[in-house]
Write a protein that holds these residues in place. Structure first.
Motif, PDB file in Angstrom:
ATOM      1  N   ARG A   4      10.637  14.734   8.030  1.00 12.16           N
ATOM      2  CA  ARG A   4      11.071  14.466   6.659  1.00 12.16           C
ATOM      3  C   ARG A   4      10.755  13.019   6.266  1.00 12.16           C
ATOM      4  NH1 ARG A   4      17.075  17.184   6.602  1.00 12.16           N
ATOM      5  NH2 ARG A   4      16.397  19.317   6.903  1.00 12.16           N
ATOM      6  N   ILE A   5      10.992  12.121   7.209  1.00 15.28           N
ATOM      7  CA  ILE A   5      10.699  10.712   6.940  1.00 15.28           C
ATOM      8  C   ILE A   5       9.209  10.540   6.636  1.00 15.28           C
ATOM      9  CG2 ILE A   5      10.642   8.404   7.967  1.00 15.28           C
ATOM     10  CD1 ILE A   5      13.167   9.232   9.565  1.00 15.28           C
ATOM     11  N   GLU A   6       8.375  11.170   7.440  1.00 15.90           N
ATOM     12  CA  GLU A   6       6.926  11.055   7.229  1.00 15.90           C
ATOM     13  C   GLU A   6       6.525  11.665   5.888  1.00 15.90           C
ATOM     14  OE1 GLU A   6       4.886   9.188   9.001  1.00 15.90           O
ATOM     15  OE2 GLU A   6       6.700   8.685  10.131  1.00 15.90           O
ATOM     16  N   ARG A   7       7.143  12.797   5.513  1.00 14.67           N
ATOM     17  CA  ARG A   7       6.835  13.400   4.211  1.00 14.67           C
ATOM     18  C   ARG A   7       7.238  12.468   3.075  1.00 14.67           C
ATOM     19  NH1 ARG A   7       9.591  18.833   3.547  1.00 14.67           N
ATOM     20  NH2 ARG A   7      10.585  18.232   5.467  1.00 14.67           N
ATOM     21  N   LEU A   8       8.398  11.843   3.204  1.00 12.60           N
ATOM     22  CA  LEU A   8       8.856  10.904   2.173  1.00 12.60           C
ATOM     23  C   LEU A   8       7.897   9.728   2.035  1.00 12.60           C
ATOM     24  CD1 LEU A   8      12.713  10.773   2.742  1.00 12.60           C
ATOM     25  CD2 LEU A   8      11.529  11.671   0.724  1.00 12.60           C
ATOM     26  N   LYS A   9       7.388   9.255   3.160  1.00 13.13           N
ATOM     27  CA  LYS A   9       6.460   8.124   3.113  1.00 13.13           C
ATOM     28  C   LYS A   9       5.181   8.472   2.360  1.00 13.13           C
ATOM     29  CE  LYS A   9       7.973   5.829   7.362  1.00 13.13           C
ATOM     30  NZ  LYS A   9       7.610   5.478   8.754  1.00 13.13           N
ATOM     31  N   LYS A  10       4.806   9.756   2.381  1.00 10.04           N
ATOM     32  CA  LYS A  10       3.562  10.175   1.738  1.00 10.04           C
ATOM     33  C   LYS A  10       3.714  10.440   0.239  1.00 10.04           C
ATOM     34  CE  LYS A  10       1.764  12.157   5.982  1.00 10.04           C
ATOM     35  NZ  LYS A  10       1.430  13.363   6.721  1.00 10.04           N
ATOM     36  N   LEU A  11       4.946  10.604  -0.218  1.00 12.26           N
ATOM     37  CA  LEU A  11       5.155  10.877  -1.643  1.00 12.26           C
ATOM     38  C   LEU A  11       4.775   9.665  -2.480  1.00 12.26           C
ATOM     39  CD1 LEU A  11       8.585  12.728  -1.568  1.00 12.26           C
ATOM     40  CD2 LEU A  11       6.336  13.747  -1.835  1.00 12.26           C
ATOM     41  N   THR A  12       4.101   9.927  -3.632  1.00  7.41           N
ATOM     42  CA  THR A  12       3.669   8.816  -4.485  1.00  7.41           C
ATOM     43  C   THR A  12       4.317   8.858  -5.855  1.00  7.41           C
ATOM     44  OG1 THR A  12       1.773  10.107  -5.180  1.00  7.41           O
ATOM     45  CG2 THR A  12       1.465   8.563  -3.333  1.00  7.41           C
ATOM     46  N   TYR A  13       4.918   9.949  -6.246  1.00  8.56           N
ATOM     47  CA  TYR A  13       5.459  10.068  -7.604  1.00  8.56           C
ATOM     48  C   TYR A  13       6.884   9.536  -7.722  1.00  8.56           C
ATOM     49  CZ  TYR A  13       7.533  14.308  -5.672  1.00  8.56           C
ATOM     50  OH  TYR A  13       8.206  15.188  -4.885  1.00  8.56           O
ATOM     51  N   ILE A  14       7.518   9.111  -6.615  1.00  2.62           N
ATOM     52  CA  ILE A  14       8.840   8.500  -6.651  1.00  2.62           C
ATOM     53  C   ILE A  14       8.634   6.992  -6.582  1.00  2.62           C
ATOM     54  CG2 ILE A  14      11.043   8.277  -5.444  1.00  2.62           C
ATOM     55  CD1 ILE A  14      10.624  11.063  -4.329  1.00  2.62           C
ATOM     56  N   PRO A  15       9.364   6.242  -7.422  1.00  2.00           N
ATOM     57  CA  PRO A  15       9.206   4.778  -7.392  1.00  2.00           C
ATOM     58  C   PRO A  15       9.397   4.235  -5.976  1.00  2.00           C
ATOM     59  CG  PRO A  15      10.601   5.434  -9.234  1.00  2.00           C
ATOM     60  CD  PRO A  15      10.340   6.665  -8.416  1.00  2.00           C
ATOM     61  N   GLN A  16       8.636   3.223  -5.670  1.00  2.00           N
ATOM     62  CA  GLN A  16       8.604   2.652  -4.322  1.00  2.00           C
ATOM     63  C   GLN A  16       9.988   2.193  -3.851  1.00  2.00           C
ATOM     64  OE1 GLN A  16       5.736   3.253  -3.072  1.00  2.00           O
ATOM     65  NE2 GLN A  16       6.283   2.521  -1.045  1.00  2.00           N
ATOM     66  N   LYS A  17      10.774   1.644  -4.767  1.00  2.00           N
ATOM     67  CA  LYS A  17      12.106   1.162  -4.412  1.00  2.00           C
ATOM     68  C   LYS A  17      12.990   2.316  -3.923  1.00  2.00           C
ATOM     69  CE  LYS A  17      15.890  -1.538  -6.374  1.00  2.00           C
ATOM     70  NZ  LYS A  17      16.415  -2.186  -7.555  1.00  2.00           N
ATOM     71  N   GLU A  18      12.937   3.440  -4.663  1.00  2.00           N
ATOM     72  CA  GLU A  18      13.732   4.610  -4.273  1.00  2.00           C
ATOM     73  C   GLU A  18      13.222   5.210  -2.963  1.00  2.00           C
ATOM     74  OE1 GLU A  18      13.007   3.929  -7.410  1.00  2.00           O
ATOM     75  OE2 GLU A  18      15.022   3.790  -8.238  1.00  2.00           O
ATOM     76  N   ILE A  19      11.927   5.216  -2.810  1.00  2.00           N
ATOM     77  CA  ILE A  19      11.328   5.730  -1.563  1.00  2.00           C
ATOM     78  C   ILE A  19      11.806   4.894  -0.384  1.00  2.00           C
ATOM     79  CG2 ILE A  19       9.140   5.547  -0.303  1.00  2.00           C
ATOM     80  CD1 ILE A  19       8.995   8.082  -1.396  1.00  2.00           C
ATOM     81  N   ALA A  20      11.774   3.591  -0.550  1.00  2.00           N
ATOM     82  CA  ALA A  20      12.210   2.715   0.536  1.00  2.00           C
ATOM     83  C   ALA A  20      13.669   2.985   0.894  1.00  2.00           C
ATOM     84  CB  ALA A  20      12.006   1.254   0.143  1.00  2.00           C
TER      85      ALA A  20
END
Length: 94
Positions: A4-20
């Motif tokens: 799941r962590i790796e999938r989240l890292k690959k997402l680009t449509y969520i703002p970087q701050k929220e992804i982090a």
């Protein structure tokens, strides 16, 4: 969890701050789960060691009782032997 962590890292449509933040929370959750599992393992080891010590105490208590009974028999026999020897000495003296 790591997938799941790796999938989240690959997402680009969520703002970087929220992804982090999401990644940080996922990693924190993963570490907490590892800590919980280690604590459970240590608890199982502790319980096993406690049971072993309990069994050993019971075993030693049984040994102590057997030694005590054997010593009491030896003392009784020695007292009897002393009494017999005293009686024999008194008989020789008379």
């Amino acid at each position: 969890m790591k997938e799941r962590i790796e999938r989240l890292k690959k997402l680009t449509y969520i703002p970087q701050k929220e992804i982090a933040w999401l990644i940080e929370q996922a990693e924190l959750s993963d570490r907490q789960q590892e800590i919980i599992e280690e604590n459970k393992r240590q608890q199982e080891v502790t319980v096993h060691q406690f049971r072993q010590v309990q069994e050993e105490i019971q075993h030693l208590s049984g040994d102590r009782n057997r030694y005590k009974q054997a010593l009491e028999k030896i003392i009784t026999n020695l007292n009897f032997a002393i009494t017999v020897a005293q009686n024999e000495l008194e008989g020789d003296v008379r």
